[in-house]
Each structure stands twice: as structure tokens, then as C-alpha cells.
Design an enzyme around this catalytic site. Structure first.
Site, PDB file in Angstrom:
ATOM      1  N   LEU A  95     -28.681   3.477   6.951  1.00 21.40           N
ATOM      2  CA  LEU A  95     -29.361   2.677   7.623  1.00 21.40           C
ATOM      3  C   LEU A  95     -28.419   2.599   9.086  1.00 21.40           C
ATOM      4  O   LEU A  95     -28.802   1.504   9.817  1.00 21.40           O
ATOM      5  CB  LEU A  95     -29.625   1.408   7.172  1.00 21.40           C
ATOM      6  N   ALA A 138     -25.953   3.031   3.317  1.00 16.15           N
ATOM      7  CA  ALA A 138     -27.300   3.044   2.842  1.00 16.15           C
ATOM      8  C   ALA A 138     -28.390   3.932   3.614  1.00 16.15           C
ATOM      9  O   ALA A 138     -29.557   4.010   3.471  1.00 16.15           O
ATOM     10  CB  ALA A 138     -28.089   1.649   2.924  1.00 16.15           C
ATOM     11  N   SER A 185     -12.513  -8.457  11.192  1.00 19.39           N
ATOM     12  CA  SER A 185     -13.950  -8.075  10.569  1.00 19.39           C
ATOM     13  C   SER A 185     -14.399  -8.984   9.690  1.00 19.39           C
ATOM     14  O   SER A 185     -13.618  -9.244   8.712  1.00 19.39           O
ATOM     15  CB  SER A 185     -14.294  -6.775  10.406  1.00 19.39           C
ATOM     16  N   ASP A 237     -33.260  16.096  15.449  1.00 19.96           N
ATOM     17  CA  ASP A 237     -32.674  15.398  16.545  1.00 19.96           C
ATOM     18  C   ASP A 237     -31.814  16.424  17.112  1.00 19.96           C
ATOM     19  O   ASP A 237     -31.788  16.772  18.291  1.00 19.96           O
ATOM     20  CB  ASP A 237     -32.139  14.035  16.448  1.00 19.96           C
ATOM     21  N   GLU A 271     -18.761   9.249  17.942  1.00 25.36           N
ATOM     22  CA  GLU A 271     -19.085   9.814  16.486  1.00 25.36           C
ATOM     23  C   GLU A 271     -18.730  11.124  16.177  1.00 25.36           C
ATOM     24  O   GLU A 271     -18.016  11.680  15.313  1.00 25.36           O
ATOM     25  CB  GLU A 271     -20.524   9.523  15.882  1.00 25.36           C
ATOM     26  N   GLU A 317     -36.761  13.921  10.467  1.00 27.71           N
ATOM     27  CA  GLU A 317     -35.530  13.905   9.903  1.00 27.71           C
ATOM     28  C   GLU A 317     -34.924  15.336  10.217  1.00 27.71           C
ATOM     29  O   GLU A 317     -35.501  16.527   9.863  1.00 27.71           O
ATOM     30  CB  GLU A 317     -35.443  13.824   8.452  1.00 27.71           C
ATOM     31  N   HIS A 318     -33.628  15.137  10.739  1.00 24.96           N
ATOM     32  CA  HIS A 318     -32.759  16.556  10.909  1.00 24.96           C
ATOM     33  C   HIS A 318     -33.428  17.157  12.217  1.00 24.96           C
ATOM     34  O   HIS A 318     -32.967  18.615  12.490  1.00 24.96           O
ATOM     35  CB  HIS A 318     -32.463  17.340   9.756  1.00 24.96           C
ATOM     36  N   ASP A 347     -29.806   8.025  15.879  1.00 22.69           N
ATOM     37  CA  ASP A 347     -29.417   6.608  15.436  1.00 22.69           C
ATOM     38  C   ASP A 347     -28.918   5.943  16.484  1.00 22.69           C
ATOM     39  O   ASP A 347     -29.239   4.747  16.432  1.00 22.69           O
ATOM     40  CB  ASP A 347     -28.417   6.768  14.656  1.00 22.69           C
TER      41      ASP A 347
HETATM   42  C1  GLA Z   1     -28.206  11.276  10.633  1.00 21.39           C
HETATM   43  C2  GLA Z   1     -27.622  11.555  11.865  1.00 21.39           C
HETATM   44  C3  GLA Z   1     -28.774  11.582  12.749  1.00 21.39           C
HETATM   45  C4  GLA Z   1     -29.980  12.571  12.206  1.00 21.39           C
HETATM   46  C5  GLA Z   1     -30.340  12.212  10.764  1.00 21.39           C
HETATM   47  C6  GLA Z   1     -31.238  12.842   9.983  1.00 21.39           C
HETATM   48  O1  GLA Z   1     -28.575   9.868  10.429  1.00 21.39           O
HETATM   49  O2  GLA Z   1     -26.755  10.713  12.249  1.00 21.39           O
HETATM   50  O3  GLA Z   1     -28.211  12.008  13.888  1.00 21.39           O
HETATM   51  O4  GLA Z   1     -29.797  13.553  12.178  1.00 21.39           O
HETATM   52  O5  GLA Z   1     -29.094  12.032   9.998  1.00 21.39           O
HETATM   53  O6  GLA Z   1     -32.673  12.934  10.735  1.00 21.39           O
END
Ligand code: GLA
Length: 392
Positions: A134, A132, A69, A38, A169, A35-36, A181
Site C-alpha cells: 500500500l 502490505a 518515529s 508505469d 527510492e 500494474e507494472h 506510487d
Molecule cells: C510497485 C512500484 C510501482 C509499480 C507497482 C506495480 O508499487 O513501486 O512503481 O511498478 O509496483 O504496478
């Protein structure tokens, strides 16, 4: 396209009075671990979930984009068609500030790259839960990029699709996310987690089939998304950049576990030390998890999931009271491992559980949330699904 029954295709027909040229879909994701990392050029291990954004589309002969939508109803129950001119799309414009910005932004990004992209009619139906953690937005970006690639003959690879989706994004919507993601939504395959080494730009499919060994991945959506999420995400990113600059490296990826103590001595700042320690140890946990999975030791990864959560809670400070409670209850009632998944400050947790314990753990989490007066969580089992596809 041969006649296909799907909500997106049906919505396209009833809205635009014609058959769509094609039908595409792209999934949301959960992150197993990493997590974090990337945006620090590090390691991540997400998998695609079987909730997807479905899109039916056809090319128009002008530069108009019309979007409808299934999830966006008027107060009176109607499904409004939004209409935009490609020439009017600019980052920060009203179009960029709403859900349609993820779709329109892709067309803007492709044009920025010099691709010949014109107008489209689009009908969307997404089952990826919003807010969420996701990656509902990555699903929208990736499905639109894949559809545009097919419809305009761009021949984009999975890697290019992910990068165009991320730039949408970053530059159009204005969220400074990393690439995880979008890479997951674009490049995952069913039955596998995706080991993505951002610095090396390599993706490796790692077999991950919990059901085959009597396990399940439980995803608990806390249904709480704290307002500070976006600002705090950007702050974490800046702290990591500041730490890397102080250490004289291009990114924190260049510090490994063996170099952590020396880095801590140089940083000499409590917050930067803790942010750096999370990234360095998290990269090591991803690598260890991949090795354990390759060796067929799925239960062994539980300890890394737990340690990842502690690191996010105490060092990176991105969890929330609801998230911590869900993780603690899952761990206390028999989960093999549990951690928050995604950007943080709310969203979802994952817990690796034995199938026979699933209902007991889920009930305990629901009960604990009720006792704490938190919203009723949404709990599902999720297993690795396919990335973005043309469906028809
Ligand atoms: C979000 C971001 C991703 C990543 C995560 C944390 O989902 O879009 O690029 O940094 O947070 O791992």
C-alpha cells in the site's frame, strides 16, 4: 503553527521541546488497475487511501537531521531519536538501508538537484501498513518532500514532488520502482482515482465514489510479503526492457492491442511474449476502465479487474498462493471484480463488492485463509482520499 493535537505534533514537542513549524501528511495508495505498466511508460489508475504518514518538522540552523518515529520503539518502550549529518548521506550507506532512508534520501536528492536544503528536526507518525503493498514508503518520501519544499521555500509542484520522491527510492534507497506510487501519494484528490498517463505525463482526476452507488472497495492485506519481491520486480522490469529492445521501440507503451500479434511473432520467446502481453493488455484495460467510470458504469469495470488478475497470475507471474486464494474466494462469494494490487509476490488484493455482501465476502476470505493455514488477513473498506497536504 497554532497548537495542534496530533501524534506527530505531540511527539515533536515531547522529543525536541518546541513547537514544530508545520505539520504535513501524505497517503498510501491502492491501485485500482494498471500494474507494472508505469515503468513501461503506460497507464495506471491508483487512488490515495485514508492511511497517511504524518510529519511534524522544523528547520535547524545546522546540517543535522534528527528523526523520531511513533512506530519505532526501543525494546524498553522508549522512542529513540536518530541523528544524521547531511554531509554523510550517500546511497547505500547504513542510513539508506532503514526506514529513515526514505526521509533522509529526499534531502539527499534535493541537494543533488542543487536545492539549498539544511538540517531538520522531524517527528513522524504513519498509519500506512508496512509490507502490505500500500506504498508506505511513497507516503514517507512524499510527505518529506512536501515538508522540505515548504520549509526551504522550494515551491515544488505535485509532479516535481512525485519525481523527487521516486528518484529517492531509485537512487538513494536502491529500489527500481516506477512513478505510480509517488504520483498517487502526491497528486490524488478525495473522491477520485488518478488516471496517470506516464508517457504523456498527464494526470486526470476520474470521479470514483463506490459508496454513492452502494458499492465498496474491499482491501485484503494478506500479511504475506515474499522475500523474492524486490529481485523479481527488477527481473520483470528487465524483461520488459529486453522485449522493447527486440521490438525496436523505446518502451512497451509503443505496442498497442492491434500490434500485439505482430509483436508476439517478432519476440518468439515464451517469457518475453507473456510479459509483453500483460503490459499491452493491461494498458488497454486501464483505458477501458477509465471510459466505463466516465460513463458511470462502475459494475462494468469488474470484468477488467478479474482479467487483470488472470494476466498478472499467468502472464506476468507476480501473484502468490495467498493472493490467488483471496481473489478466488472474493470472486466466488459475490465480488463484482477482484485483483491483486501493487508490485506483487504478496501484499494486498482489492475487490469491488456490493455493500450488502461485504461482511459475507470478508468472512469467507478469513475462513479460507484459516483452512489453508495462512495468516489472518486484515480486511478494510477503502475509498479515495486526498494526496499530500500541509495540515497546519
Ligand atoms: C510497485 C512500484 C510501482 C509499480 C507497482 C506495480 O508499487 O513501486 O512503481 O511498478 O509496483 O504496478
Amino acid at each position: 503553527m497554532s497548537t495542534t493535537t496530533s501524534t506527530a505534533a505531540d511527539l515533536f514537542r515531547s522529543t525536541f521541546g518546541a513547537e514544530p513549524t508545520g505539520l504535513w501528511s501524505a497517503p498510501g495508495r491502492v491501485n485500482l488497475i494498471g500494474e507494472h505498466t508505469d515503468y513501461n511508460d503506460g497507464l495506471v489508475l491508483p487512488f490515495a487511501i485514508d492511511s497517511r504518514a504524518h510529519l511534524a518538522a522544523s528547520v535547524r540552523t545546522d546540517d543535522t537531521v534528527r528523526v523520531v518515529s511513533a512506530q519505532r520503539r526501543d525494546p524498553d518502550g522508549g522512542l529513540p531519536v536518530m541523528e544524521f549529518d547531511l554531509a554523510d548521506l550517500v546511497p547505500g550507506s547504513p542510513a539508506a538501508q532503514q526506514w529513515s532512508g526514505y526521509l533522509l534520501g529526499v534531502l539527499w536528492t534535493l541537494r543533488q538537484d542543487g536545492h539549498q536544503v539544511g538540517g531538520l528536526d522531524i517527528a513522524l507518525d504513519s498509519t500506512v501498513p508496512v509490507g502490505a503493498g500500500l506504498s508506505s514508503s511513497a507516503a514517507l518520501e512524499c510527505v518529506t518532500t512536501l515538508a522540505a519544499s515548504d520549509l526551504f521555500g522550494l515551491g515544488l509542484s505535485k509532479d516535481r514532488i512525485a519525481r523527487i520522491a521516486q528518484r529517492t527510492e531509485n537512487d538513494f534507497v536502491g529500489v527500481p520502482c516506477g512513478l505510480m506510487d509517488q504520483m498517487a501519494s502526491s497528486a490524488c484528490t478525495a473522491g477520485n482515482a488518478l488516471f496517470f498517463d506516464v508517457q504523456a505525463t498527464t494526470v486526470t482526476q476520474v470521479p470514483f465514489d463506490p459508496e454513492s452507488v452502494g458499492l465498496a472497495v474491499m482491501v485484503v492485506d494478506t500479511r504475506v510479503h515474499h522475500q523474492l519481491a524486490d529481485g523479481e520486480y527488477a527481473k520483470r522490469r528487465r524483461s520488459c526492457e529486453e522485449a522493447a529492445a527486440k521490438l525496436g521501440v523505446p518502451s512497451l507503451r509503443h505496442i498497442d492491442i492491434d500490434g500485439l500479434d505482430a509483436a508476439i511473432a517478432v519476440l518468439a520467446d515464451d517469457v518475453l511474449i507473456r510479459r509483453t502481453r500483460h503490459i499491452v493488455t493491461e494498458n488497454a484495460r486501464v483505458a477501458a476502465t477509465v471510459e466505463l467510470l466516465a460513463a458511470g458504469d462502475m459494475v462494468g469495470i469488474g470484468a477488467h479487474l478479474d482479467a487483470s488478475h488472470v494476466s498478472m497470475r499467468d502472464d506476468f507471474e507476480i501473484t502468490s498462493v495467498e493472493i490467488d486464494l483471496a481473489v478466488e474466494v472474493a470472486q466466488a462469494t459475490g465480488a463484482i471484480g477482484a485483483r491483486m494490487t501493487g508490485g506483487g509476490f504478496g501484499g494486498s488484493i482489492i475487490a469491488l463488492v456490493r455493500q450488502e455482501d461485504f461482511d459475507t465476502i470478508a468472512a469467507a476470505v478469513v475462513e479460507a485463509f484459516a483452512a489453508a493455514d495462512y495468516p489472518v488477513p486484515v480486511i478494510r473498506a477503502m475509498s479515495p482520499a486526498a494526496g499530500a497536504l500541509r495540515d497546519a
